[in-house]
Enzyme design. Structure first.
Site, mmCIF file in Angstrom:
data_model
loop_
_atom_site.group_PDB
_atom_site.id
_atom_site.type_symbol
_atom_site.label_atom_id
_atom_site.label_comp_id
_atom_site.label_asym_id
_atom_site.label_seq_id
_atom_site.Cartn_x
_atom_site.Cartn_y
_atom_site.Cartn_z
ATOM 1 N N HIS A 154 0.858 -1.164 0.067
ATOM 2 C CA HIS A 154 0.103 -0.089 0.060
ATOM 3 C C HIS A 154 0.792 1.005 0.134
ATOM 4 C CE1 HIS A 154 -3.803 -1.922 1.713
ATOM 5 N NE2 HIS A 154 -3.386 -2.716 0.537
ATOM 6 N N GLU A 201 1.328 3.792 1.785
ATOM 7 C CA GLU A 201 1.841 4.327 3.188
ATOM 8 C C GLU A 201 3.116 3.421 3.501
ATOM 9 O OE1 GLU A 201 -2.338 2.922 4.556
ATOM 10 O OE2 GLU A 201 -1.251 3.349 2.546
ATOM 11 N N TRP A 209 -18.582 2.227 -40.591
ATOM 12 C CA TRP A 209 -18.268 3.056 -39.281
ATOM 13 C C TRP A 209 -19.119 4.278 -39.147
ATOM 14 C CZ3 TRP A 209 -16.349 -0.109 -35.575
ATOM 15 C CH2 TRP A 209 -15.617 -1.074 -36.049
ATOM 16 N N ARG A 257 -11.920 2.087 -22.181
ATOM 17 C CA ARG A 257 -11.971 0.501 -22.000
ATOM 18 C C ARG A 257 -10.828 0.391 -20.887
ATOM 19 N NH1 ARG A 257 -12.352 -2.754 -27.691
ATOM 20 N NH2 ARG A 257 -14.701 -2.125 -27.783
#
Length: 375
Positions: free
Chosen positions: A50, A52, A170, A184
């Site tokens: 983590h 810290e 498209w 994404r």
């Protein structure tokens, strides 16, 4: 220097993990002694140290008598890593400034209580809203039991997603399609339907991230591909199934007995009138530690999600093309006869992408941590 200055530094560190920390939150830490930054760290991914702990290792003995600036309450329980609170105590820090309390029931308030009981000065609420905003997906899952949901649609200027025969390649520009990969990459999962999969053969993965050409796509987590397939239409030989860039979850009313590749799982979800119950599905996905889902689907699912008030953000890529009234609409909704029945979103961002416009709309005018809670 004041608390706000150092907390801003910690927040800048926290956002570095936005593409890699899921399902964990983004956390940054700064350790200050005698006006100097002696330690800093940020959480990189699940299972890693983590923020810290990384900062304490950097500070070493200089952590004694220091002030720690942390963007999220430190944990005091065993998870994938040991608890952080005892390490803060062992390091003999004098004070800790925390931006926001952790909404995780296993952590919430317990870390602060532990530190106070052991003589460490604790304050919290510095840049609280900013700290919550960078972890809005994590906060929503913990508070409501639902993931953060983004619905993406590529549409014509008259609000259509495909011609009457289903042809949609498209409507939007190449630049818009590249931009989709950035979104994404920020989500744990991509959701679509069997109808969209059979019609378009999408890969539903990340193939490039265009915010920085030097980014190596392999270092990012490929999202889980979730396909709602209530009628078991998808077969093992389908092109999307054969693309093994990560897990695929087929959401079904019952499992079949076909032989599936190892990266494919069949998940049975609750039904509603012989259809997948969407609310129950998202509650199930929360239990699988899914913070956020990017949705790419047609008008039927999109309309159902809007009607059930499940969408947090609507991402529209608008092309300056006109498809006409016989083309397929972006939402299939029930008839409404009063203005007060309509669904409303709020403009959050508008950008021009080559020939297209990208609009981001949110369900709320401003981010509000007081979500509705689901059991």
């Amino acid at each position: 220097m004041n608390d706000m200055f150092y907390m801003k530094k910690a927040l800048q560190l926290a956002v570095k993990g936005k593409l890699t920390t899921d399902p964990n939150p983004n956390v940054g830490c700064i350790i200050v002694k005698d006006g100097l930054i002696v330690g800093k760290g940020w959480h990189k991914k699940q299972g890693d140290s983590h923020a810290e702990i990384i900062a304490l290792k950097m500070a070493g003995d200089l952590a004694h008598g220091s002030t720690v600036y942390l963007t999220l309450e430190p944990c005091n329980h065993y998870g994938n890593t040991p608890p952080c609170c005892p390490q803060l105590l062992i390091s003999k820090i004098k004070k800790i400034v925390i931006a926001t309390i952790d909404p995780n029931p296993e952590v919430s308030g317990k870390g602060i209580t532990f530190l106070k009981k052991n003589g460490i000065l604790v304050s919290y609420g510095i840049l609280e809203k900013e700290a919550q905003n960078i972890n809005q997906r994590f906060f929503k899952r913990m508070i409501t039991g639902l993931p953060w949901l983004q619905l993406k649609l590529g549409i014509s200027i008259d609000g259509r997603i495909a011609l009457h025969n289903g042809d949609s390649k498209w409507i939007t520009s190449h630049e818009s399609r590249k931009d989709v990969h950035n979104f994404r990459s920020q989500n744990q999962a991509i959701l679509s339907t069997s109808i969209s999969i059979i019609r378009d053969n999408p890969s539903l993965n990340i193939r490039y991230i265009n915010t920085n050409p030097k980014n190596n796509i392999k270092k990012y987590q490929q999202p889980i591909r979730i396909i709602i397939d209530s009628k078991n239409r998808i077969k093992p030989n389908h092109p999307t199934i054969k693309i093994n860039t990560g897990d695929i979850w087929l959401i079904r009313l019952y499992k079949d007995n076909q032989k599936w590749p190892n990266h494919v799982k069949q998940i049975v979800s609750l039904e509603s009138n012989k259809q997948i119950n969407l609310l129950q599905l998202f509650l199930l996905l929360r239990k699988k530690n899914i913070n956020s889902i990017w949705i790419e689907a047609g008008g039927t699912l999109s309309g159902a999600l809007i009607e059930q008030n499940l969408i947090d953000e609507l991402i529209l890529y608008i092309s300056p093309k006109i498809l006409g009234q016989t083309a397929k609409p972006m939402f299939i909704l029930q008839k409404m006869f009063k203005i007060n029945q309509i669904k409303q979103f709020y403009f959050a961002q508008v950008n021009k992408l080559h020939t297209d416009i990208r609009i981001i709309l949110k369900k709320n005018k401003t981010y509000n941590i007081s979500f509705t809670q689901y059991k």
